[in-house]
Design an enzyme around this catalytic site. Sequence first.
Site, PDB file in Angstrom:
ATOM      1  N   VAL A  96      33.565  41.579  28.562  1.00  0.00           N
ATOM      2  CA  VAL A  96      32.405  41.739  29.406  1.00  0.00           C
ATOM      3  C   VAL A  96      32.733  42.593  30.773  1.00  0.00           C
ATOM      4  O   VAL A  96      31.973  43.453  31.018  1.00  0.00           O
ATOM      5  CB  VAL A  96      31.209  40.563  29.971  1.00  0.00           C
ATOM      6  CG1 VAL A  96      30.235  40.900  30.549  1.00  0.00           C
ATOM      7  CG2 VAL A  96      31.026  40.014  28.477  1.00  0.00           C
ATOM      8  N   ASP A  97      33.501  41.965  31.553  1.00  0.00           N
ATOM      9  CA  ASP A  97      33.960  42.712  32.662  1.00  0.00           C
ATOM     10  C   ASP A  97      34.585  43.864  32.491  1.00  0.00           C
ATOM     11  O   ASP A  97      34.053  44.953  33.289  1.00  0.00           O
ATOM     12  CB  ASP A  97      35.046  41.624  33.527  1.00  0.00           C
ATOM     13  CG  ASP A  97      34.412  40.672  34.310  1.00  0.00           C
ATOM     14  OD1 ASP A  97      33.552  40.904  35.120  1.00  0.00           O
ATOM     15  OD2 ASP A  97      35.189  39.679  34.444  1.00  0.00           O
ATOM     16  N   LEU A  98      35.491  43.965  31.556  1.00  0.00           N
ATOM     17  CA  LEU A  98      36.305  45.470  31.448  1.00  0.00           C
ATOM     18  C   LEU A  98      35.305  46.288  30.851  1.00  0.00           C
ATOM     19  O   LEU A  98      35.245  47.823  31.379  1.00  0.00           O
ATOM     20  CB  LEU A  98      37.421  45.063  30.506  1.00  0.00           C
ATOM     21  CG  LEU A  98      38.456  44.231  31.094  1.00  0.00           C
ATOM     22  CD1 LEU A  98      39.547  43.948  29.990  1.00  0.00           C
ATOM     23  CD2 LEU A  98      39.076  44.908  32.310  1.00  0.00           C
TER      24      LEU A  98
END
Length: 401
Positions: free
Chosen positions: A170-172
Amino acid sequence: MGGLADTLTGLRVLDLSSNLAGPLCAMVMAELGADVIKVERAGSGEDTRLLPPRWHDWGTVFIAVNRGKRSLALDLKTDEAREALGRLIEQADVLVESFGPGAAERLGLAPEQVRERNPRIIHVTISAFGDGPIGRTLPGYDALIQAFSGMMDMTGHPGQPPARVAASAVDLSTGLWATVAVLAALRRGEGAHVNAALVDSAFMLQCHQLIGYLATGEPPQRLGSGGPSTAPYEAFQAADGWVVIAGANQAQWERMCPVLGLEGLPHDERFATTIDRVRNREPLRALIAEKVAPEPVQTWIDRLGAVGVGAGRVNNLSEALEHPLVAERGLLVPSDPEGPLHGLAQLRLPIDADGTCLRREPPRLGEHSAQVLAEAGFDGEKIEVLVCARARRVDSGATAG
Protein backbone atom coordinates in the site's frame (compact mmCIF):
# COMPACT_ATOMS: atom_id res chain seq x y z
CA MET A 1 24.60 11.04 -18.64
CA GLY A 2 21.62 10.95 -20.97
CA GLY A 3 18.65 8.63 -21.00
CA LEU A 4 16.27 8.59 -18.06
CA ALA A 5 18.59 10.75 -15.95
CA ASP A 6 17.77 13.74 -18.18
CA THR A 7 14.01 13.41 -17.76
CA LEU A 8 13.60 15.80 -14.83
CA THR A 9 16.84 17.78 -15.02
CA GLY A 10 16.33 21.26 -13.59
CA LEU A 11 13.42 20.24 -11.38
CA ARG A 12 13.76 21.19 -7.70
CA VAL A 13 11.91 18.92 -5.25
CA LEU A 14 11.51 19.39 -1.51
CA ASP A 15 10.95 16.08 0.29
CA LEU A 16 9.47 16.63 3.75
CA SER A 17 7.88 13.18 3.85
CA SER A 18 8.77 10.15 5.94
CA ASN A 19 8.53 6.35 5.92
CA LEU A 20 7.96 4.84 2.45
CA ALA A 21 5.33 6.41 0.19
CA GLY A 22 6.54 10.00 -0.03
CA PRO A 23 10.25 9.16 0.05
CA LEU A 24 9.80 6.67 -2.80
CA CYS A 25 7.99 9.28 -4.88
CA ALA A 26 10.84 11.75 -4.31
CA MET A 27 13.53 9.12 -4.95
CA VAL A 28 12.06 8.21 -8.33
CA MET A 29 12.26 11.88 -9.28
CA ALA A 30 15.85 12.06 -8.02
CA GLU A 31 16.90 9.12 -10.17
CA LEU A 32 15.18 10.76 -13.14
CA GLY A 33 17.45 13.77 -12.67
CA ALA A 34 15.61 16.09 -10.27
CA ASP A 35 17.45 17.92 -7.48
CA VAL A 36 15.72 16.49 -4.40
CA ILE A 37 16.32 18.14 -1.04
CA LYS A 38 15.24 16.00 1.89
CA VAL A 39 14.26 18.26 4.78
CA GLU A 40 14.69 16.36 8.05
CA ARG A 41 14.34 16.95 11.76
CA ALA A 42 17.48 18.35 13.32
CA GLY A 43 18.95 15.87 15.74
CA SER A 44 17.38 12.57 14.76
CA GLY A 45 16.41 12.98 11.13
CA GLU A 46 13.67 11.00 9.46
CA ASP A 47 12.31 8.11 11.57
CA THR A 48 13.47 5.35 9.22
CA ARG A 49 17.12 6.32 9.61
CA LEU A 50 17.11 4.39 12.90
CA LEU A 51 14.75 1.50 12.16
CA PRO A 52 16.04 -2.09 12.09
CA PRO A 53 17.37 -3.95 10.27
CA ARG A 54 20.46 -1.78 9.86
CA TRP A 55 23.63 -1.56 7.81
CA HIS A 56 26.13 -0.28 10.36
CA ASP A 57 24.46 2.95 11.53
CA TRP A 58 22.07 3.20 8.56
CA GLY A 59 18.46 2.03 8.67
CA THR A 60 17.91 -0.15 5.61
CA VAL A 61 14.37 1.20 5.12
CA PHE A 62 15.89 4.67 4.80
CA ILE A 63 18.52 3.41 2.36
CA ALA A 64 15.90 1.74 0.17
CA VAL A 65 13.88 4.89 -0.65
CA ASN A 66 16.20 7.86 -0.16
CA ARG A 67 18.93 7.50 -2.75
CA GLY A 68 20.12 10.51 -4.68
CA LYS A 69 18.83 13.20 -2.31
CA ARG A 70 20.53 16.04 -0.47
CA SER A 71 19.81 16.33 3.24
CA LEU A 72 18.94 19.60 4.95
CA ALA A 73 18.46 19.36 8.72
CA LEU A 74 16.17 22.00 10.20
CA ASP A 75 14.49 22.56 13.54
CA LEU A 76 11.09 23.62 12.27
CA LYS A 77 10.04 24.65 15.75
CA THR A 78 12.14 27.78 15.27
CA ASP A 79 11.10 30.87 13.31
CA GLU A 80 14.48 30.95 11.55
CA ALA A 81 14.08 27.42 10.20
CA ARG A 82 10.53 28.04 9.01
CA GLU A 83 11.76 31.21 7.26
CA ALA A 84 14.47 29.20 5.53
CA LEU A 85 11.99 26.53 4.47
CA GLY A 86 9.64 29.22 3.15
CA ARG A 87 12.35 30.57 0.91
CA LEU A 88 13.09 27.09 -0.39
CA ILE A 89 9.40 26.61 -1.13
CA GLU A 90 9.40 29.79 -3.22
CA GLN A 91 12.21 28.35 -5.33
CA ALA A 92 10.90 24.78 -5.62
CA ASP A 93 8.86 23.05 -8.30
CA VAL A 94 7.52 20.14 -6.20
CA LEU A 95 6.87 19.67 -2.50
CA VAL A 96 6.24 16.19 -1.06
CA GLU A 97 5.02 15.89 2.54
CA SER A 98 3.25 13.39 4.76
CA PHE A 99 2.45 15.34 7.91
CA GLY A 100 -0.28 14.06 10.17
CA PRO A 101 -3.56 15.99 10.54
CA GLY A 102 -2.94 19.51 11.85
CA ALA A 103 0.85 19.36 11.66
CA ALA A 104 1.10 21.01 8.25
CA GLU A 105 -1.10 23.91 9.37
CA ARG A 106 1.02 24.43 12.50
CA LEU A 107 4.15 24.63 10.37
CA GLY A 108 2.61 26.95 7.79
CA LEU A 109 2.58 24.17 5.21
CA ALA A 110 -1.13 23.68 4.57
CA PRO A 111 -1.88 23.60 0.83
CA GLU A 112 -3.32 27.12 0.76
CA GLN A 113 -0.33 28.46 2.72
CA VAL A 114 2.15 26.81 0.37
CA ARG A 115 0.22 28.01 -2.70
CA GLU A 116 0.33 31.57 -1.41
CA ARG A 117 4.12 31.44 -1.33
CA ASN A 118 4.46 29.65 -4.67
CA PRO A 119 1.37 29.41 -6.92
CA ARG A 120 3.18 27.24 -9.48
CA ILE A 121 4.33 24.54 -7.05
CA ILE A 122 3.07 20.96 -7.26
CA HIS A 123 2.24 20.11 -3.65
CA VAL A 124 1.96 16.38 -2.90
CA THR A 125 0.27 15.41 0.35
CA ILE A 126 0.64 11.76 1.32
CA SER A 127 -2.12 10.81 3.73
CA ALA A 128 -3.63 7.63 5.10
CA PHE A 129 -7.35 8.26 4.63
CA GLY A 130 -7.41 11.64 2.90
CA ASP A 131 -8.12 15.11 4.31
CA GLY A 132 -11.93 14.91 4.66
CA PRO A 133 -13.73 15.24 7.98
CA ILE A 134 -13.66 11.47 8.52
CA GLY A 135 -10.33 10.60 6.94
CA ARG A 136 -8.29 13.21 8.78
CA THR A 137 -9.32 11.73 12.14
CA LEU A 138 -8.08 8.21 11.44
CA PRO A 139 -4.57 6.95 12.22
CA GLY A 140 -2.88 5.38 9.26
CA TYR A 141 -0.09 2.96 8.54
CA ASP A 142 0.17 0.32 5.84
CA ALA A 143 -1.11 -2.43 8.15
CA LEU A 144 -4.08 -0.34 9.31
CA ILE A 145 -4.99 0.41 5.70
CA GLN A 146 -4.78 -3.27 4.78
CA ALA A 147 -7.10 -4.03 7.69
CA PHE A 148 -9.59 -1.29 6.82
CA SER A 149 -9.78 -1.97 3.08
CA GLY A 150 -10.55 -5.70 3.25
CA MET A 151 -7.14 -6.70 1.93
CA MET A 152 -6.12 -8.36 5.18
CA ASP A 153 -9.41 -10.23 5.47
CA MET A 154 -8.94 -11.92 2.09
CA THR A 155 -5.27 -12.77 2.71
CA GLY A 156 -4.26 -16.02 4.39
CA HIS A 157 -5.51 -19.59 4.40
CA PRO A 158 -9.11 -20.73 4.86
CA GLY A 159 -10.03 -21.10 8.51
CA GLN A 160 -6.90 -19.25 9.64
CA PRO A 161 -6.51 -15.70 10.99
CA PRO A 162 -6.29 -12.80 8.54
CA ALA A 163 -2.79 -12.03 7.31
CA ARG A 164 -1.00 -8.87 6.28
CA VAL A 165 0.62 -8.81 2.85
CA ALA A 166 4.28 -8.86 3.92
CA ALA A 167 5.52 -6.29 1.42
CA SER A 168 4.42 -2.73 2.17
CA ALA A 169 2.38 -2.79 -1.01
CA VAL A 170 0.00 0.00 0.00
CA ASP A 171 2.77 2.43 0.94
CA LEU A 172 4.87 1.71 -2.12
CA SER A 173 2.03 1.80 -4.62
CA THR A 174 0.89 5.12 -3.13
CA GLY A 175 4.35 6.51 -3.77
CA LEU A 176 4.12 5.44 -7.39
CA TRP A 177 0.64 6.93 -7.82
CA ALA A 178 1.97 10.19 -6.36
CA THR A 179 4.79 10.14 -8.91
CA VAL A 180 2.32 9.64 -11.74
CA ALA A 181 0.31 12.62 -10.47
CA VAL A 182 3.41 14.83 -10.34
CA LEU A 183 4.36 13.91 -13.91
CA ALA A 184 0.80 14.63 -15.05
CA ALA A 185 0.89 18.07 -13.37
CA LEU A 186 4.26 18.82 -14.94
CA ARG A 187 2.81 17.91 -18.32
CA ARG A 188 -0.05 20.36 -17.73
CA GLY A 189 2.46 23.01 -16.73
CA GLU A 190 0.55 24.36 -13.76
CA GLY A 191 0.55 24.25 -9.98
CA ALA A 192 -1.50 21.57 -8.30
CA HIS A 193 -2.31 19.95 -4.99
CA VAL A 194 -2.13 16.17 -5.13
CA ASN A 195 -3.62 14.20 -2.25
CA ALA A 196 -2.29 10.66 -2.58
CA ALA A 197 -4.16 8.59 0.00
CA LEU A 198 -3.05 5.13 1.04
CA VAL A 199 -6.66 3.95 1.26
CA ASP A 200 -7.23 4.79 -2.41
CA SER A 201 -4.18 2.75 -3.38
CA ALA A 202 -5.34 -0.19 -1.26
CA PHE A 203 -8.64 -0.41 -3.09
CA MET A 204 -6.88 -0.06 -6.44
CA LEU A 205 -4.61 -2.99 -5.58
CA GLN A 206 -7.80 -5.03 -5.17
CA CYS A 207 -9.48 -3.66 -8.29
CA HIS A 208 -10.51 -6.97 -9.85
CA GLN A 209 -11.64 -8.46 -6.54
CA LEU A 210 -13.59 -5.28 -5.83
CA ILE A 211 -15.35 -5.25 -9.19
CA GLY A 212 -16.02 -8.96 -8.83
CA TYR A 213 -17.72 -8.33 -5.50
CA LEU A 214 -19.81 -5.47 -6.88
CA ALA A 215 -20.87 -7.66 -9.77
CA THR A 216 -21.79 -10.76 -7.78
CA GLY A 217 -22.27 -9.70 -4.17
CA GLU A 218 -19.88 -12.47 -3.13
CA PRO A 219 -16.93 -11.23 -1.03
CA PRO A 220 -13.47 -12.69 -1.76
CA GLN A 221 -12.47 -15.61 0.42
CA ARG A 222 -9.09 -16.52 1.89
CA LEU A 223 -7.52 -18.81 -0.67
CA GLY A 224 -3.99 -19.23 0.63
CA SER A 225 -1.82 -19.08 -2.48
CA GLY A 226 -4.80 -19.59 -4.80
CA GLY A 227 -6.28 -17.11 -7.24
CA PRO A 228 -9.94 -16.09 -7.27
CA SER A 229 -10.59 -16.43 -11.01
CA THR A 230 -9.13 -19.78 -12.04
CA ALA A 231 -7.98 -23.14 -10.68
CA PRO A 232 -5.60 -24.79 -10.26
CA TYR A 233 -3.54 -21.65 -9.74
CA GLU A 234 -1.68 -22.08 -6.45
CA ALA A 235 1.18 -23.72 -4.57
CA PHE A 236 1.35 -27.46 -3.88
CA GLN A 237 3.80 -29.23 -1.60
CA ALA A 238 6.21 -31.48 -3.47
CA ALA A 239 8.81 -33.85 -2.04
CA ASP A 240 11.46 -31.16 -1.53
CA GLY A 241 9.55 -27.88 -1.41
CA TRP A 242 6.58 -26.04 -2.84
CA VAL A 243 5.68 -25.66 -6.49
CA VAL A 244 3.17 -23.24 -7.99
CA ILE A 245 1.08 -24.71 -10.77
CA ALA A 246 -0.63 -22.09 -12.93
CA GLY A 247 -3.28 -23.70 -15.07
CA ALA A 248 -4.62 -20.40 -16.24
CA ASN A 249 -6.87 -21.52 -19.08
CA GLN A 250 -8.87 -24.46 -20.39
CA ALA A 251 -6.23 -25.67 -22.84
CA GLN A 252 -3.59 -25.78 -20.12
CA TRP A 253 -5.96 -27.62 -17.83
CA GLU A 254 -6.53 -30.33 -20.39
CA ARG A 255 -2.80 -30.68 -21.09
CA MET A 256 -1.76 -30.85 -17.43
CA CYS A 257 -4.14 -33.60 -16.34
CA PRO A 258 -2.32 -36.48 -18.10
CA VAL A 259 1.02 -35.20 -16.75
CA LEU A 260 -0.40 -35.30 -13.23
CA GLY A 261 -1.82 -38.78 -13.76
CA LEU A 262 -5.39 -37.42 -13.67
CA GLU A 263 -6.45 -38.25 -17.22
CA GLY A 264 -10.14 -38.49 -16.40
CA LEU A 265 -10.57 -35.11 -14.71
CA PRO A 266 -11.30 -33.04 -17.84
CA HIS A 267 -14.41 -35.20 -18.27
CA ASP A 268 -15.49 -34.92 -14.63
CA GLU A 269 -18.42 -32.52 -14.54
CA ARG A 270 -17.09 -30.98 -11.31
CA PHE A 271 -14.00 -29.76 -13.17
CA ALA A 272 -15.11 -29.46 -16.79
CA THR A 273 -14.87 -25.66 -17.06
CA THR A 274 -12.98 -22.89 -15.27
CA ILE A 275 -16.16 -21.91 -13.43
CA ASP A 276 -16.64 -25.51 -12.32
CA ARG A 277 -13.05 -25.75 -11.07
CA VAL A 278 -13.28 -22.50 -9.12
CA ARG A 279 -16.54 -23.67 -7.55
CA ASN A 280 -14.98 -27.02 -6.61
CA ARG A 281 -11.46 -25.88 -5.83
CA GLU A 282 -11.17 -27.81 -2.54
CA PRO A 283 -11.70 -31.33 -3.95
CA LEU A 284 -9.57 -30.35 -6.97
CA ARG A 285 -6.76 -29.16 -4.70
CA ALA A 286 -6.84 -32.45 -2.78
CA LEU A 287 -6.62 -34.56 -5.93
CA ILE A 288 -3.68 -32.60 -7.32
CA ALA A 289 -1.87 -32.40 -3.97
CA GLU A 290 -1.88 -36.18 -3.67
CA LYS A 291 -0.23 -36.54 -7.09
CA VAL A 292 2.32 -33.77 -6.61
CA ALA A 293 3.58 -34.77 -3.15
CA PRO A 294 5.84 -37.75 -4.04
CA GLU A 295 7.99 -36.00 -6.66
CA PRO A 296 10.52 -33.14 -6.31
CA VAL A 297 9.73 -29.61 -7.45
CA GLN A 298 12.01 -29.65 -10.48
CA THR A 299 10.35 -32.77 -11.82
CA TRP A 300 7.02 -30.98 -11.96
CA ILE A 301 8.57 -27.84 -13.47
CA ASP A 302 10.08 -29.96 -16.23
CA ARG A 303 7.06 -32.18 -16.89
CA LEU A 304 4.49 -29.39 -16.89
CA GLY A 305 6.74 -27.03 -18.79
CA ALA A 306 7.11 -29.62 -21.53
CA VAL A 307 3.36 -29.35 -22.25
CA GLY A 308 3.21 -25.57 -21.95
CA VAL A 309 1.87 -25.31 -18.41
CA GLY A 310 3.47 -22.79 -16.08
CA ALA A 311 5.09 -24.12 -12.92
CA GLY A 312 7.66 -22.60 -10.62
CA ARG A 313 9.45 -23.14 -7.33
CA VAL A 314 8.39 -21.11 -4.28
CA ASN A 315 11.69 -19.44 -3.34
CA ASN A 316 12.63 -17.67 -0.18
CA LEU A 317 14.22 -14.25 -0.72
CA SER A 318 17.75 -15.60 -0.52
CA GLU A 319 17.02 -18.23 -3.16
CA ALA A 320 15.33 -15.67 -5.38
CA LEU A 321 18.29 -13.29 -5.25
CA GLU A 322 20.73 -16.11 -6.04
CA HIS A 323 18.83 -17.11 -9.18
CA PRO A 324 20.76 -16.29 -12.39
CA LEU A 325 17.78 -14.30 -13.65
CA VAL A 326 18.46 -11.58 -11.08
CA ALA A 327 21.95 -11.11 -12.55
CA GLU A 328 20.58 -11.31 -16.09
CA ARG A 329 18.17 -8.47 -15.31
CA GLY A 330 20.85 -6.46 -13.51
CA LEU A 331 18.46 -5.89 -10.62
CA LEU A 332 21.19 -5.42 -8.02
CA VAL A 333 23.77 -2.71 -8.59
CA PRO A 334 26.87 -1.98 -6.51
CA SER A 335 27.10 1.02 -4.23
CA ASP A 336 29.73 3.69 -4.71
CA PRO A 337 33.08 2.09 -3.75
CA GLU A 338 34.06 5.39 -2.12
CA GLY A 339 30.74 5.88 -0.35
CA PRO A 340 29.49 4.93 3.10
CA LEU A 341 27.42 2.02 1.75
CA HIS A 342 30.30 0.31 -0.03
CA GLY A 343 29.65 -3.43 0.01
CA LEU A 344 25.85 -3.14 0.17
CA ALA A 345 24.13 -3.68 -3.18
CA GLN A 346 21.20 -1.51 -4.23
CA LEU A 347 18.02 -2.41 -6.09
CA ARG A 348 17.63 -0.51 -9.35
CA LEU A 349 14.34 1.07 -10.39
CA PRO A 350 12.18 -1.30 -12.45
CA ILE A 351 12.19 1.21 -15.33
CA ASP A 352 16.00 1.39 -15.39
CA ALA A 353 16.96 -1.80 -17.21
CA ASP A 354 19.48 0.12 -19.35
CA GLY A 355 21.17 1.72 -16.37
CA THR A 356 20.54 5.33 -17.42
CA CYS A 357 19.00 6.61 -14.18
CA LEU A 358 21.15 8.51 -11.73
CA ARG A 359 22.34 6.21 -8.95
CA ARG A 360 23.64 8.13 -5.98
CA GLU A 361 23.71 7.03 -2.38
CA PRO A 362 21.37 8.39 0.30
CA PRO A 363 22.68 11.36 2.30
CA ARG A 364 23.88 11.55 5.85
CA LEU A 365 21.70 13.68 8.09
CA GLY A 366 22.32 17.38 7.36
CA GLU A 367 25.11 16.55 4.93
CA HIS A 368 24.10 19.32 2.53
CA SER A 369 22.60 21.87 4.92
CA ALA A 370 25.16 24.64 4.36
CA GLN A 371 25.23 24.05 0.60
CA VAL A 372 21.45 24.15 0.20
CA LEU A 373 21.06 27.25 2.38
CA ALA A 374 23.78 29.08 0.44
CA GLU A 375 22.04 28.25 -2.83
CA ALA A 376 18.81 29.66 -1.37
CA GLY A 377 20.57 33.02 -0.84
CA PHE A 378 21.36 32.95 2.86
CA ASP A 379 24.60 34.59 3.94
CA GLY A 380 27.27 32.93 6.01
CA GLU A 381 26.08 34.33 9.33
CA LYS A 382 22.51 33.13 8.77
CA ILE A 383 23.73 29.73 7.64
CA GLU A 384 25.84 29.45 10.76
CA VAL A 385 22.84 30.23 12.94
CA LEU A 386 20.73 27.56 11.25
CA VAL A 387 23.47 24.94 11.16
CA CYS A 388 24.53 25.63 14.73
CA ALA A 389 20.92 25.27 15.82
CA ARG A 390 20.95 21.86 14.18
CA ALA A 391 24.19 20.98 15.97
CA ARG A 392 22.74 21.98 19.31
CA ARG A 393 19.77 19.70 18.68
CA VAL A 394 22.17 16.85 17.92
CA ASP A 395 24.14 17.47 21.09
CA SER A 396 21.04 17.60 23.24
CA GLY A 397 19.46 14.54 21.61
CA ALA A 398 16.23 16.51 21.10
CA THR A 399 14.03 16.26 18.05
CA ALA A 400 11.74 18.65 16.22
CA GLY A 401 8.22 17.89 15.09
